[in-house]
Structures are given as structure tokens and as C-alpha cells.
Design an enzyme around this catalytic site. Structure first.
Site, PDB file in Angstrom:
ATOM      1  N   LYS A  72     -15.550  -9.137   7.834  1.00 34.36           N
ATOM      2  CA  LYS A  72     -14.528  -9.995   7.242  1.00 34.36           C
ATOM      3  C   LYS A  72     -15.136 -11.301   6.708  1.00 34.36           C
ATOM      4  CE  LYS A  72     -10.632  -7.709   7.827  1.00 34.36           C
ATOM      5  NZ  LYS A  72      -9.823  -7.277   6.660  1.00 34.36           N
ATOM      6  N   CYS A 126      -8.210  -1.523   3.881  1.00 32.87           N
ATOM      7  CA  CYS A 126      -8.081  -2.642   4.818  1.00 32.87           C
ATOM      8  C   CYS A 126      -9.411  -3.027   5.436  1.00 32.87           C
ATOM      9  CB  CYS A 126      -7.119  -2.280   5.951  1.00 32.87           C
ATOM     10  SG  CYS A 126      -5.447  -1.919   5.395  1.00 32.87           S
ATOM     11  N   SER A 153      -7.231   2.162  -2.350  1.00 29.28           N
ATOM     12  CA  SER A 153      -6.046   1.369  -2.646  1.00 29.28           C
ATOM     13  C   SER A 153      -6.495   0.049  -3.260  1.00 29.28           C
ATOM     14  CB  SER A 153      -5.258   1.105  -1.360  1.00 29.28           C
ATOM     15  OG  SER A 153      -4.300   0.091  -1.558  1.00 29.28           O
ATOM     16  N   CYS A 201     -10.264  -1.474  14.490  1.00 28.37           N
ATOM     17  CA  CYS A 201     -10.572  -2.904  14.624  1.00 28.37           C
ATOM     18  C   CYS A 201     -10.729  -3.330  16.076  1.00 28.37           C
ATOM     19  CB  CYS A 201      -9.468  -3.742  13.990  1.00 28.37           C
ATOM     20  SG  CYS A 201      -9.236  -3.433  12.236  1.00 28.37           S
ATOM     21  N   GLU A 257       0.825  -1.215   0.000  1.00 25.06           N
ATOM     22  CA  GLU A 257       0.000   0.000   0.000  1.00 25.06           C
ATOM     23  C   GLU A 257       0.854   1.258   0.000  1.00 25.06           C
ATOM     24  OE1 GLU A 257      -4.308   0.486   1.699  1.00 25.06           O
ATOM     25  OE2 GLU A 257      -2.874   0.719   3.349  1.00 25.06           O
ATOM     26  N   GLU A 295     -14.132 -12.675  -6.025  1.00 23.49           N
ATOM     27  CA  GLU A 295     -12.790 -12.377  -6.528  1.00 23.49           C
ATOM     28  C   GLU A 295     -11.698 -12.934  -5.619  1.00 23.49           C
ATOM     29  OE1 GLU A 295     -15.155 -10.158  -5.761  1.00 23.49           O
ATOM     30  OE2 GLU A 295     -14.351  -8.317  -4.897  1.00 23.49           O
ATOM     31  N   GLU A 298     -16.282 -10.381   3.342  1.00 22.44           N
ATOM     32  CA  GLU A 298     -15.129 -10.143   2.482  1.00 22.44           C
ATOM     33  C   GLU A 298     -14.513 -11.463   2.011  1.00 22.44           C
ATOM     34  OE1 GLU A 298     -11.222  -7.401   2.971  1.00 22.44           O
ATOM     35  OE2 GLU A 298     -11.310  -9.103   4.342  1.00 22.44           O
TER      36      GLU A 298
END
Length: 927
Positions: free
Chosen positions: A700, A641, A661, A847, A621, A708, A703
Site C-alpha cells: 500500500k 483491491c 477492475s 489482508c 466494482e 496517478e 500504491e
């Protein structure tokens, strides 16, 4: 371990318990109840069959002594739990061997004594001393025990048989049921002869009849004065007796027994059923003129038992009730005499083994309180509310469930049974036990053990009263890949609405008033996944009563751990270690080694620290950021992130996707690296590799299931556990933290930098990037520029301006999407907001405050969790990601360099506008 929390005799109970729980099993509304008893028996037998069966941990010695009178199920249970509490326990029993009714009142074909001895051996291994051949009133006095010991528990059984009140019942060849079974167990019973008559309809009568067959009787007749439907014996025991050849003669009662030469003549009357008696069963009424006789060689009367408390007449004046049983405080089992407790049959009269076990456990708790505090308090009544009995539940709710046949209990052929005392029911195989357990509907409330509402109601001693008006039941809402909404549990407290609007700043939830019922739904009325919901899960964390919950992935993780063909790799994010350290009382220095040891103890084959992947993210990054700065790329660059933040961009601000990013999150970088580099270097097939991440974040889960992040249907991260889930797993397997050996994370990713660890705190990503960016811009190592306090802390918006060489980097750090929205809207409008790098975390504080972590219990806890991460950073050997030798080696061996073609292929991704049609990733476990 779970079973033995409440029962030290699961193998015995798995054979003889009447399992009333199965009558209430909701599976009955579909086909047949789950074989709870049979499954528990399998688990208990499996444990006893191991080289080293499990035994509980014993507390440090208390120096207190407890005497227990009676080595039956109640007394031995009390001994088990008292011993684990650290007390010295001595058990006295009048019989030559321990076990009580389990040994001398239940035949071998139902309960093999080898199994009983194995369970008793576990109890004696805790230091319990059992003294046999000592009877209270003959060898022992209660007054002496009260004087010599710190507490005494009376657990004598109901060994006195109930008289049939028949002329001739004291004749030779006439036995009582319990005495007959006792003599058989001791090998002292008489030859049964040709014909045996058993009187009674309970389990003892049936046991006597089946035992007499095995002892060689040619014909066994069981007389019962009511019909088969009224028999108190277990129905399957009655069926087995009939199958073995026992003649069941119903509506018949003996009136006298006469001695006729070498035999006996049982005089009987036919009966008919009249009006119900006090028990609710129809009263048997003699039929006039129906007399008949049965010639027998042996007669066994098994119509009941009682407790003999005559030994107390010349001892302590323990009060008795009107039935002659010991009178106790029903909550604490205290008797009228100090330090003396009583439970089991001597209090309740003849009862089941499991009821005796329950009394023993309660007695141990009370004695432990007395010895530790000097007084005894009643066990608090846990607040419970239920949907009602099976009759109250709507049938249509269960009609769609598939029918699964209950696994039959394997048993001996009838001919083989009566030839001896071999156990009739041989038990499930492993496959049968798994298949039967899989029939469970898991219908219990998932939040029952940590429900805030239940805990508060219990604390305030609130009792549940059925409301006059029942609100209509509504279907459970599953309009999100992993968030479940059960309106039937909702109390309309509004905490989820507030969490979404005020903590997260999204406002996807709102109150709804429908058909006279106030509840919570989506603000737009659309399915939750199609709203602005970012899958953060803060609503779930806020719910106090289980109305909102999320789908757990721990079953599939346990399955992989227990699959010998799988290599299970686990990696843990920075934030969970601070929570786990606090949960188990570990310091910052102990946190990482403890978590590594904990993961290995749970069963992971390889354990990695995905702070390593955070270092990898910093490399990628920061390089991307510097390339944008030098090449005039799209600015400002937003971090990527946080999947909750990415979800918001894709749903509400798709025009900002070029600002994100392109780096994957540390979770997905770690997954991709393990599934490629690690798999190749170790030669492990991807089919045999199972990768699990442990994270503080519910988003998460979404995700990891994005298409992908899967290749040919194989996800880079196979399962995602929240911190809460991982702690649940630890508690489920009863893993004692004191038994965990601190360990190191595995190679080839064992080294991490402090920069990677602080990813778990708000500002950590930006600070880690600055540690690398400044060095790259100046070409010098700035050891004095390691900590950027401007971007640390719990404030929702923080900023810093850093000048390195001729370049000025303007950084903003925002936590909480509500705090980010004003700035994000300005960037979306094309305004230059004055920043080059913007870190955004969906949850306030970053987090460390993710919804996958247990909610903080008090003010300052979040700050303390954050400080653990910074303390780890401060004590780290490497504090810059670019210093991590394992990361540098990985680039040399595999990725070549940051932002290389291979790095872009595996460590970067492309985001796209949200598509409702593809809102549930195909690789997500179905909700």
C-alpha cells in the site's frame, strides 16, 4: 515518558551528567557528538514547565512496605520505581531536605534547586513519604527497619571527606570540599576572605573554586598535582572555571598549612610527572628544592570522599568489602542480610548521579521481585553485538555525511556568572533542541527491540564473541522504494527466500555466494524493484534479525500531528482492527470503538473507518462487473483491491490489464474522497489537510505513491502506516490502552457495513460483491443470502457458483500469488477458465496475513484474526454495502451514482505495464 522509563531525574542529569554516551556517539566520526544530555534536559524542563507534568501510572496497592535510607539520587530513584509498582515507600534522610548530593553537593549555578524540587515533587505525588532529619545509627536502627518493613534499601552517600594528611589541616579556616558546598547550600558558610586556595582536581574541587568566587573571594587558586590533561573534572567545567577567573596552578601540591595571625599559609612543592600509577595516570613526583608558599584566607581540601559505615558496628552484621563499602550481589544488590539491599555510593564509592540512579532502578526491580515472588533473580543479560568502537568503524562510511555544527549551549556572560548563583547554562530553545536532535544519525539497529535472533540468543544466555575473521562490510542496498537490505546483518537463514518463493509464490530472492560469503540477493541479479517483486514485504516480515526492513513513515506523521496548521485525518483498514484488538485484549464488539479512540489518543484530528471506502468499492466494482456481464465486456473480471496483485499483473502479465477492475483500492478511494468531498464540505485547504491510512500491507505504501494517485504533486494519501508502525507509535508515546476512551468514527463517513469489514479476509471482497450483485440481478433483498461460506476460509483456492434470476455467476477466490499463477497463466493464454469474477489477494489468507501486520506467534492466530472480522460483520446493523446510509448520501450529494462520470474521475484509474524507469514514484519518501 521514554526517558523516565529508566531515569526519574532527567532534568537534574541533563545538567550534571558527564554524558559518557556522547563519547561513543558515531557523529564524532563526522564532526562532533550529538548533545544528548542537552536535548534530554530540554525535554525534561519542557515537561516540568507544563501545568500538569507527566507522572507514571501507579500499580494497584500491593500492601507491602519498603524503607529506604538516603534521599539522594539512588534512594529517590528506588522510591520512584517501587511506588509505581504499587508498594508503600518511606524514605529516611539525615538532611533537612531531600536530594542528597544533588542538593548539598552540587552548586545552585549548575543545578537550580527549584528544578530538583520539581522532580522530587513528582516522586512524592506517587505516594512516597520522605522523612527528613532522621539518621541511621542515631535515630534509626537497620535491625528495626528490617523487622518493620518488607524490604530495606540502603542508599547512603559518600559524605566522609578524604583527609589531605597535612600538618595543620584541622586549623580554623581549613574546610573539606563536600562540607564547604553543604554549608553554602544551607546558607551557613563563612566569608571566604580575599584569597581562597582549593586543593584537588575533580568536579568537587572545581565546584568549590567557582563557588568561592561567587561568595566574594577576590582571588581563587586551584592547586592540582598533575597537569590539566589528567584532571578528572569535566573539561568544560575546568574551562568555565578558568574563564571566570579561577587561577589553575598545575604540578603543585601542598605539604603543610600554617596559621599566620588572621590568615593561613599553604606550603607547597612543585611536581613533575613520573611513571604511570595504578590508575594509568602519570605519578606526580616532587621537585627537590621547589618549595613555595601561598598566603590564603580560606583553604578547601577536595581530594575525595568515602562512605561512613560505622553505624553498622552495633547493628545488623551487614558484610563490607575491603574498602569499607557495603558488599552486595552485583546483579541483584542483595546484602548479606535478608530483605536488605544496598546501592549507590555506599556500594561503589563516590560515583556520578546517573550511576546512582541506575543502582536505584535495579534495587527497585529486585525488591519488587522479592515482594511479589519471594525470591530475587538476576536481570537477564541482553544479548548484544556491535560493530565495535569508533576506531573500528570505517571512516569512508561517514565522509559523505553533511557536517552540521553542534548547537552551542546558551550561557550567561562571565561577568554575570560570578555576581551570584544564577544558573550558568540556560538550556536550549525549542528550535535549538530540534536542530540538535536532527543531527542524530539514527545509526542503531532498527530491529533491536523486536529482533527474533536477539530474543532467542538472550533466552539461551548466549554471549557474543568477536569472530576471528571479520567478513567484509558491504553497503546497505536500497534498490527498492521502501525495502532496505543490509547484508551485514544477514545470517543466511533463508527465511526471506522461502517467504518469497513459498508464501508469496514469486521467487524474486535467492542465495548468492560471493567472495566467500553466503548471502541473499535477487534471483536475476537485477535491482529488487526491477524483478518480479510485488512489494508485498513478506520477506521483511520473515527476517529474524533486521537484515531486511522497510522505511517508516511515522516521523512525517508525528510531524503533521504536531503541526498546529495541519488537520490530520486518519483512516484504518478492516484487518488492522482485529490485530490491534488481539494485541490489547479487546473483543470483536470492542475492536472498532477501541481503535477509533486509540487513533484519537495518538493525535489524529479526524478518524474514519475505511470499511466505508470498502462499501464504496463494492458499489463501484459490482456495478462495473454487472455492466460487463450485461454488455459482454472483458471477462473474467479480476479484483484490483490488492496492490501486490496489481503489481504482478503490470510486471508479468500486462496483457491481463483489461481484465482488472478499473476501481481504485479502498485506500485510494478513501483518500480521493477525503481530499475532495471532505475538504470541500469542511472548507479545509488541501495544503492544510494531511491524510494517513493504517493498513496491513506494505504494498500500500507503493500504491499510495503512484503518480496517478496525486494531483499537482499532492498525494490523495499523504502517508501510509502499517499496523506494526501504528503499534510502534502507540508504544513510542507510551500510550496506556487502559486510558483510551472508546469512541465512534467521525461523520460524514461514520457508518459502515459488515460487507465492508470482511474485505480484510480472503473471500471478503467476493462475498461483499455477491451480496450486492444477487440483489441487483433479482431486484429483491435476500436476507437469507448474506453469508457465502463457499468463499470463506484459509484455503488457497475457493470457488462458488451463484444463480440469481436467470444469471449464473461463477466466482473464484485465490489468496497467495503462488496459488494464483496457474489460473492466471491460463487466462493470459486465452483459455476460458470457467469463472466470471476472480478475487486475488497476494498474501495467503488475504489482508489479515499482510506483511504490515505483526507476524502470527502461534498456529490458529490467523484464523482467530479472521473470525474477529466475521463476528463484527454478524453484529453489524448494515450488512450490505448498498444499505450504508452514508454511502448513499455521498452519492446523492457528490458522486451522483455508481460508475458516474464523476465517480470514474475520482474512484477509478488506469493501470499500465511496468516501466523500470518510473519504478520509484516521485512522491515516495526516499529510501
Amino acid at each position: 515518558r521514554v526517558i523516565k522509563d529508566r531515569n526519574p531525574f532527567p532534568s537534574a542529569c541533563g545538567r550534571v551528567c558527564p554524558h559518557p554516551c556522547e563519547a561513543n556517539c558515531r557523529r564524532n566520526l563526522i564532526d562532533d557528538s550529538v548533545g544528548i544530555n542537552n536535548v534530554k534536559r530540554f525535554v525534561a524542563d519542557w515537561d516540568l514547565g507544563r501545568d500538569t507534568p507527566w507522572r507514571p501510572k501507579v500499580a494497584p496497592a500491593s500492601g507491602k512496605r519498603i524503607a529506604i535510607v538516603g534521599a539522594g539520587p539512588s534512594g529517590l530513584t528506588a522510591a520512584y520505581y517501587a511506588a509505581t509498582a504499587g508498594h508503600q515507600v518511606t524514605v529516611f534522610d539525615r538532611q533537612p531536605k531531600p536530594g542528597g548530593m544533588m542538593r548539598y553537593g552540587i552548586p545552585e549555578y549548575r543545578l537550580p534547586k527549584a528544578q530538583l524540587d520539581a522532580e522530587i515533587a513528582t516522586i512524592t505525588s506517587l505516594g512516597v513519604q520522605i522523612v527528613c532529619g532522621k539518621s541511621l545509627g542515631t535515630h534509626l536502627r537497620l535491625e528495626d527497619l528490617q523487622h518493620d518493613f518488607d524490604a530495606v534499601y540502603l542508599a547512603i552517600g559518600s559524605w566522609t571527606p578524604t583527609s589531605m594528611n597535612l600538618q595543620g589541616e584541622n586549623s580554623e579556616g581549613v574546610w573539606t570540599g563536600i562540607r564547604y558546598l553543604e554549608r553554602v547550600a544551607k546558607g551557613e558558610d563563612p566569608e571566604p576572605g580575599e584569597v581562597v586556595v582549593v586543593v584537588g582536581g575533580g568536579n568537587t574541587a572545581v565546584d568549590c573554586a567557582r563557588t568561592a568566587l561567587r561568595r566574594g573571594a577576590r582571588r581563587v587558586i586551584l592547586l592540582y598535582r598533575r597537569t590539566r590533561e589528567e584532571m578528572p573534572a569535566e573539561p568544560h567545567e575546568v574551562s568555565d572555571a578558568a574563564a571566570e577567573g579561577v587561577e589553575l596552578h598545575f604540578l603543585a601540591a601542598p605539604t603543610a598549612i600554617e596559621r599566620t595571625g588572621a590568615g593561613l599559609s599553604v606550603k607547597c612543592l612543585e611536581m613533575k610527572l613520573g611513571e604511570p600509577d595504578r590508575s594509568g595516570r602519570a605519578r606526580p613526583v616532587p621537585v627537590e628544592g621547589s618549595e613555595f608558599s601561598i598566603e590564603a584566607s580560606l583553604v578547601i581540601g577536595a581530594i575525595g570522599q568515602s562512605t561512613n559505615t560505622q553505624f553498622l558496628f552495633n547493628d545488623l552484621p551487614v558484610k563490607l568489602n575491603k574498602w569499607g563499602d557495603v558488599k552486595v550481589n552485583g546483579s541483584t544488590l542483595e546484602t548479606s542480610e535478608p530483605k536488605v539491599f544496598a546501592g549507590g555510593d555506599c556500594v561503589t564509592g563516590p560515583a556520578t548521579v546517573i550511576e546512582a540512579v541506575a543502582a536505584g532502578r535495579r534495587a527497585a526491580r529486585s525488591m519488587n521481585q522479592l515482594l511479589g515472588r519471594g525470591y530475587v533473580r538476576s536481570e537477564p543479560a541482553i544479548y548484544n553485538c556491535s560493530r565495535g568502537s569508533l576506531e573500528d568503524l570505517p571512516r569512508d562510511e561517514f565522509e559523505s555525511r553533511p557536517r552540521l555544527t553542534r548547537q552551542a549551549m546558551p550561557s550567561l556572560p562571565v561577568a554575570a556568572r560570578v555576581a551570584g548563583f544564577e544558573e550558568v547554562e540556560s538550556g536550549y530553545s525549542q528550535a535549538e533542541a530540534r536542530a540538535e536532535a536532527a543531527r542524530c544519525l539514527r545509526c542503531g539497529c532498527k530491529a533491536r527491540f523486536d529482533c527474533d535472533l536477539r530474543a532467542e540468543a538472550t533466552k539461551e544466555e548466549i554471549s557474543y564473541i568477536e569472530p576471528l575473521h571479520q567478513r567484509p562490510r558491504t553497503p546497505v542496498v536500497r534498490d527498492h522504494p521502501f525495502i532496505v537490505r543490509d547484508h551485514n546483518k544477514c545470517i543466511s537463514c533463508g527465511r526471506c527466500v522461502a517467504a518469497c518463493a513459498e508464501i508469496e509464490g514469486i521467487g524474486a530472492l535467492a542465495y548468492q555466494f560471493t567472495s566467500g560469503v553466503l548471502g541473499v540477493g535477487t534471483a536475476t541479479g537485477k535491482p529488487l524493484i526491477e524483478t518480479d517483486c510485488v512489494s508485498c514485504g513478506q520477506c521483511v516480515a520473515a527476517c529474524p534479525c533486521g537484515a531486511l526492513d522497510y522505511v517508516r513513515e511515522r516521523p512525517s506523521v508525528f510531524a503533521a500531528i504536531n503541526d498546529p496548521t495541519k488537520v490530520v485525518v486518519g483512516f484504518v483498514a478492516p484487518a488492522p482492527r482485529s490485530v490491534i484488538a488481539a494485541e490489547f485484549g479487546k473483543s470483536a464488539e470492542q475492536a472498532s470503538p477501541f481503535v477509533a479512540g486509540l487513533m484519537r489518543a495518538v493525535g489524529f484530528d479526524r478518524v474514519f473507518d475505511f470499511s466505508f471506502a470498502a462499501d464504496l468499492t463494492v458499489m463501484e466494482e459490482t456495478t462495473e462487473f454487472l455492466n460487463r456481464v450485461s454488455a459482454g465486456g472483458v471477462m473474467p473480471q479480476f479484483t484490483s483491491c490488492c496492490p501486490g496483485w496489481v503489481n504482478l499483473v503490470e510486471k508479468k502479465f500486462p496483457e491481463l490489464i483489461p481484465h482488472l477492475s478499473s476501481c481504485k483500492s479502498p485506500q485510494q478511494m478513501m483518500g480521493a474522497t477525503v481530499k475532495t468531498h471532505f475538504a470541500q464540505t469542511t472548507g479545509i485547504s488541501l495544503d492544510d489537510l494531511y491524510v494517513v491510512s493504517i493498513v496491513p500491507c506494505l504494498a500500500k505504501k507503493y500504491e499510495a505513491a503512484r503518480p496517478e494517485f496525486a494531483t499537482d504533486g499532492l498525494r490523495d494519501v499523504d502517508a501510509v502506516l502499517t499496523t506494526t508502525e501504528f503499534i510502534e507509535m502507540i508504544k513510542m508515546i507510551r500510550l496506556d490502552p487502559d486510558d483510551v476512551l472508546p469512541d465512534r468514527f467521525d461523520d460524514p463517513y461514520s457508518h459502515v457495513s459488515g460487507a465492508g469489514v470482511i474485505f480484510g479476509a480472503s473471500g471478503g471482497v467476493a462475498e461483499a460483491a455477491l451480496r450486492m450483485a444477487v440483489e441487483k440481478l433479482t431486484g429483491e433483498r435476500h436476507r437469507g443470502q448474506l453469508e457465502y461460506n463457499q468463499v470463506r476460509g484459509m484455503a488457497g483456492v475457493k470457488e462458488a457458483t451463484i444463480t440469481a434470476a436467470d444469471t449464473t455467476v461463477r466466482v473464484a477466490v485465490i489468496s497467495g500469488l503462488g496459488n494464483a499463477l496457474p489460473l492466471v497463466e491460463r487466462v493470459a493464454a486465452g483459455e476460458d477458465v470457467g469463472y466470471d469474477l476472480i478475487e486475488i489477494m497476494a498474501c495467503p489468507g488475504g489482508c489479515i496475513d499482510g506483511a504490515g501486520n505483526p507476524a502470527p506467534a502461534k498456529v490458529g492466530e490467523l484464523r482467530a484474526r479472521t473470525q474477529v472480522l466475521f463476528d463484527i460483520d454478524k453484529g453489524s446493523k448494515y450488512r450490505r454495502s448498498q444499505e450504508n446510509p452514508d454511502v448513499l448520501r455521498l452519492y446523492d450529494e457528490f458522486y451522483e451514482s455508481p460508475n458516474s462520470a464523476k465517480a470514474h474521475q475520482l474512484l477509478h484509474t488506469h493501470y499500465r505495464p511496468f516501466d523500470a524507469a518510473a519504478s520509484v514514484p516521485q512522491t515516495m519518501p526516499r529510501n
